[in-house]
Design an enzyme around this catalytic site. Structure first.
Site, mmCIF file in Angstrom:
data_model
loop_
_atom_site.group_PDB
_atom_site.id
_atom_site.type_symbol
_atom_site.label_atom_id
_atom_site.label_comp_id
_atom_site.label_asym_id
_atom_site.label_seq_id
_atom_site.Cartn_x
_atom_site.Cartn_y
_atom_site.Cartn_z
ATOM 1 N N LYS A 18 0.899 -1.206 0.015
ATOM 2 C CA LYS A 18 -0.055 -0.048 0.180
ATOM 3 C C LYS A 18 0.994 1.290 0.092
ATOM 4 O O LYS A 18 0.584 2.180 -0.753
ATOM 5 C CB LYS A 18 -0.885 0.144 1.131
ATOM 6 N N ARG A 25 1.312 7.303 -6.697
ATOM 7 C CA ARG A 25 0.297 8.024 -6.825
ATOM 8 C C ARG A 25 0.750 9.600 -6.429
ATOM 9 O O ARG A 25 0.621 10.599 -7.188
ATOM 10 C CB ARG A 25 -0.741 7.887 -6.231
ATOM 11 N N LYS A 110 -15.105 -12.630 -16.288
ATOM 12 C CA LYS A 110 -15.650 -13.852 -15.742
ATOM 13 C C LYS A 110 -17.202 -14.007 -16.236
ATOM 14 O O LYS A 110 -17.806 -13.171 -16.358
ATOM 15 C CB LYS A 110 -15.569 -13.646 -14.321
ATOM 16 N N SER A 112 -19.676 -14.147 -14.251
ATOM 17 C CA SER A 112 -20.531 -13.172 -13.386
ATOM 18 C C SER A 112 -20.663 -11.938 -14.215
ATOM 19 O O SER A 112 -21.467 -11.329 -13.829
ATOM 20 C CB SER A 112 -19.811 -13.248 -11.957
ATOM 21 N N GLU A 137 -1.867 -10.907 -4.048
ATOM 22 C CA GLU A 137 -2.692 -10.676 -5.178
ATOM 23 C C GLU A 137 -2.878 -9.228 -5.374
ATOM 24 O O GLU A 137 -3.565 -8.395 -4.369
ATOM 25 C CB GLU A 137 -4.048 -11.169 -5.084
HETATM 26 P P1 0O2 Z 1 -12.973 -11.777 -1.269
HETATM 27 O O1 0O2 Z 1 -14.194 -11.638 -0.307
HETATM 28 O O2 0O2 Z 1 -13.316 -10.559 -2.265
HETATM 29 O O3 0O2 Z 1 -11.718 -11.725 -0.599
HETATM 30 P P2 0O2 Z 1 -10.768 -19.158 -9.358
HETATM 31 O O4 0O2 Z 1 -9.877 -20.400 -9.016
HETATM 32 O O5 0O2 Z 1 -10.197 -18.570 -10.646
HETATM 33 O O6 0O2 Z 1 -12.141 -19.379 -9.372
HETATM 34 P P3 0O2 Z 1 -9.361 -17.550 -7.312
HETATM 35 O O7 0O2 Z 1 -8.362 -18.750 -7.413
HETATM 36 O O8 0O2 Z 1 -9.851 -17.447 -5.818
HETATM 37 O O9 0O2 Z 1 -10.670 -18.247 -8.143
HETATM 38 O O10 0O2 Z 1 -9.054 -16.273 -8.221
HETATM 39 P P4 0O2 Z 1 -9.507 -15.261 -8.786
HETATM 40 O O11 0O2 Z 1 -11.048 -15.641 -9.158
HETATM 41 O O12 0O2 Z 1 -8.892 -14.786 -9.761
HETATM 42 O O13 0O2 Z 1 -9.755 -13.780 -7.888
HETATM 43 C C1 0O2 Z 1 -9.908 -14.040 -6.458
HETATM 44 C C2 0O2 Z 1 -10.722 -12.680 -6.092
HETATM 45 O O14 0O2 Z 1 -11.109 -11.889 -7.176
HETATM 46 C C3 0O2 Z 1 -12.065 -12.721 -5.254
HETATM 47 O O15 0O2 Z 1 -11.466 -13.124 -3.835
HETATM 48 C C4 0O2 Z 1 -12.641 -11.453 -5.603
HETATM 49 O O16 0O2 Z 1 -11.979 -10.426 -4.638
HETATM 50 C C5 0O2 Z 1 -12.163 -11.125 -6.774
HETATM 51 N N1 0O2 Z 1 -13.265 -11.907 -7.675
HETATM 52 C C6 0O2 Z 1 -13.132 -12.789 -8.713
HETATM 53 N N2 0O2 Z 1 -14.384 -13.085 -9.403
HETATM 54 C C7 0O2 Z 1 -15.290 -11.978 -8.793
HETATM 55 C C8 0O2 Z 1 -16.704 -12.058 -9.025
HETATM 56 O O17 0O2 Z 1 -17.413 -12.745 -9.882
HETATM 57 N N3 0O2 Z 1 -17.237 -10.952 -8.291
HETATM 58 C C9 0O2 Z 1 -16.372 -10.239 -7.623
HETATM 59 N N4 0O2 Z 1 -17.061 -9.140 -6.942
HETATM 60 N N5 0O2 Z 1 -15.179 -10.233 -7.175
HETATM 61 C C10 0O2 Z 1 -14.647 -11.243 -7.680
HETATM 62 P P5 0O2 Z 1 -12.542 -14.006 -3.153
HETATM 63 O O18 0O2 Z 1 -11.718 -15.025 -2.398
HETATM 64 O O19 0O2 Z 1 -13.951 -14.364 -3.940
HETATM 65 O O20 0O2 Z 1 -13.048 -13.022 -1.771
HETATM 66 P P1 0O2 Z 2 -15.506 -6.967 2.733
HETATM 67 O O1 0O2 Z 2 -16.287 -8.274 3.477
HETATM 68 O O2 0O2 Z 2 -14.238 -7.433 2.502
HETATM 69 O O3 0O2 Z 2 -16.392 -6.560 1.380
HETATM 70 P P2 0O2 Z 2 -6.683 2.318 3.900
HETATM 71 O O4 0O2 Z 2 -6.279 1.278 5.108
HETATM 72 O O5 0O2 Z 2 -7.076 3.643 4.478
HETATM 73 O O6 0O2 Z 2 -5.739 2.234 3.098
HETATM 74 P P3 0O2 Z 2 -9.359 1.663 3.927
HETATM 75 O O7 0O2 Z 2 -10.276 2.808 3.376
HETATM 76 O O8 0O2 Z 2 -9.449 1.141 5.303
HETATM 77 O O9 0O2 Z 2 -8.019 1.801 3.311
HETATM 78 O O10 0O2 Z 2 -10.150 0.486 2.944
HETATM 79 P P4 0O2 Z 2 -9.498 -0.926 3.147
HETATM 80 O O11 0O2 Z 2 -9.863 -1.553 4.438
HETATM 81 O O12 0O2 Z 2 -8.384 -1.222 2.636
HETATM 82 O O13 0O2 Z 2 -10.706 -1.810 2.093
HETATM 83 C C1 0O2 Z 2 -11.850 -1.366 1.854
HETATM 84 C C2 0O2 Z 2 -12.784 -2.657 1.631
HETATM 85 O O14 0O2 Z 2 -12.308 -3.296 0.410
HETATM 86 C C3 0O2 Z 2 -12.578 -3.809 2.328
HETATM 87 O O15 0O2 Z 2 -13.886 -4.579 2.567
HETATM 88 C C4 0O2 Z 2 -11.863 -4.962 2.018
HETATM 89 O O16 0O2 Z 2 -11.988 -6.167 2.387
HETATM 90 C C5 0O2 Z 2 -11.948 -4.395 0.435
HETATM 91 N N1 0O2 Z 2 -10.619 -4.787 -0.135
HETATM 92 C C6 0O2 Z 2 -9.685 -3.804 -0.193
HETATM 93 N N2 0O2 Z 2 -8.349 -4.342 -1.015
HETATM 94 C C7 0O2 Z 2 -8.826 -5.419 -1.410
HETATM 95 C C8 0O2 Z 2 -8.021 -6.201 -1.842
HETATM 96 O O17 0O2 Z 2 -7.002 -6.246 -2.570
HETATM 97 N N3 0O2 Z 2 -8.578 -7.612 -2.235
HETATM 98 C C9 0O2 Z 2 -9.843 -7.738 -1.992
HETATM 99 N N4 0O2 Z 2 -10.318 -9.072 -1.960
HETATM 100 N N5 0O2 Z 2 -10.643 -6.959 -1.088
HETATM 101 C C10 0O2 Z 2 -10.117 -5.797 -0.854
HETATM 102 P P5 0O2 Z 2 -14.685 -4.665 3.884
HETATM 103 O O18 0O2 Z 2 -15.552 -3.418 4.082
HETATM 104 O O19 0O2 Z 2 -13.651 -5.046 5.057
HETATM 105 O O20 0O2 Z 2 -15.736 -5.870 3.644
#
Ligand code: 0O2
Ligand code: 0O2
Length: 214
Positions: A18, A25, A110, A112, A137
């Protein structure tokens, strides 16, 4: 399993990435240039989500370090699709981590409707016991893609992953509309950027006048 100890290096990686990405930026801002980065967020996957994902993917716990590639996740959000590929090139040229895999879900979305560029990296982190390579990632997407993904993520949560067919169809249409928006914006990118440069220069000038010598 001692989750706190296991996740500690992941927390470190997310924080370091981060700082580095937000630094890019800031450099663009100092130079009054259009930043390809709008904002950066990051998170370590919550333990409950890690456990759930091991179940749904039938993954054994001793494999998660290699196989669960998004325990450490950072997200880079951009204004324009072009910016995404600019950041990708910038990341490919870095030598502070190695790239394991790249998934272009913009070229090929994807099922979706999800669009983003994913880069899986191996990032070295210093620990008390020496250097450890951590998989992380980086998701790179536009504001429009992020808007869609955030809403779809909430719906998945609400419906426990079983979004009703009609809502799914609407989401797909919304994903196409979001991409159309990106395509339209790309056509007026130069004008938008010019406007942003003028605004930025005016702001810097006003600040200078406020604080500068009379
Ligand atoms: P979270 O809650 O975001 O942490 P695969 O084996 O390709 O099916 P994999 O290995 O998990 O899945 O990798 P992928 O799909 O490249 O990327 C995983 C993450 O990409 C997800 O984390 C999501 O953050 C995002 N992502 C992938 N597909 C979608 C989608 O259809 N909708 C949304 N909103 N996000 C998506 P997680 O683990 O699902 O969960
Ligand atoms: P949920 O269940 O994950 O949807 P800062 O620490 O100030 O830089 P800030 O404003 O605290 O940033 O935001 P944060 O906590 O970095 O991210 C906000 C939301 O985006 C969180 O969701 C994170 O889980 C999601 N998020 C951010 N970056 C990523 C990422 O790289 N991958 C995935 N899968 N999710 C990400 P919530 O609200 O905790 O809920």
């Amino acid at each position: 399993m001692n989750w706190e100890a296991f996740l500690a290096p992941y927390v470190q990686v997310v924080e370091e990435l981060k700082v580095k990405l937000k630094g890019i930026r800031a450099q663009y801002e100092f130079e009054s240039k259009h930043s390809p980065i709008e904002f950066v967020t990051g998170r370590v996957k919550p333990v409950t989500s890690i456990i759930e994902k091991t179940r749904s993917k039938n993954m054994s716990f001793d494999k998660i370090e290699e196989e669960m590639q998004d325990i450490a996740g950072v997200r880079v959000v951009c204004q324009f699709v072009d910016d995404i590929y600019g950041i990708v090139r910038m990341l490919q040229a870095r030598n502070d981590f190695s790239i394991v895999e790249e998934k272009d879900y913009i070229e090929t979305e994807k099922d979706s409707g999800y669009r983003s560029y994913h880069m899986i990296i191996r990032y070295p982190v210093a620990t008390l016991r020496g250097e450890k390579q951590i998989i992380a990632e980086i998701q790179i997407r536009t504001l429009a893609m992020n808007f869609w993904a955030t809403n779809e993520h909430s719906l998945n949560y609400k419906y426990d992953g079983q979004i009703p067919t009609d809502v799914k169809a609407r989401l797909k249409r919304a994903a196409e509309a979001a991409f159309k928006l990106d395509e339209e914006m790309a056509k007026i990118k130069d004008e938008v950027q010019e406007a942003q440069r003028i605004y930025h220069r005016k702001r810097v000038y006003a600040k200078h006048k406020e604080g500068g010598p009379s």
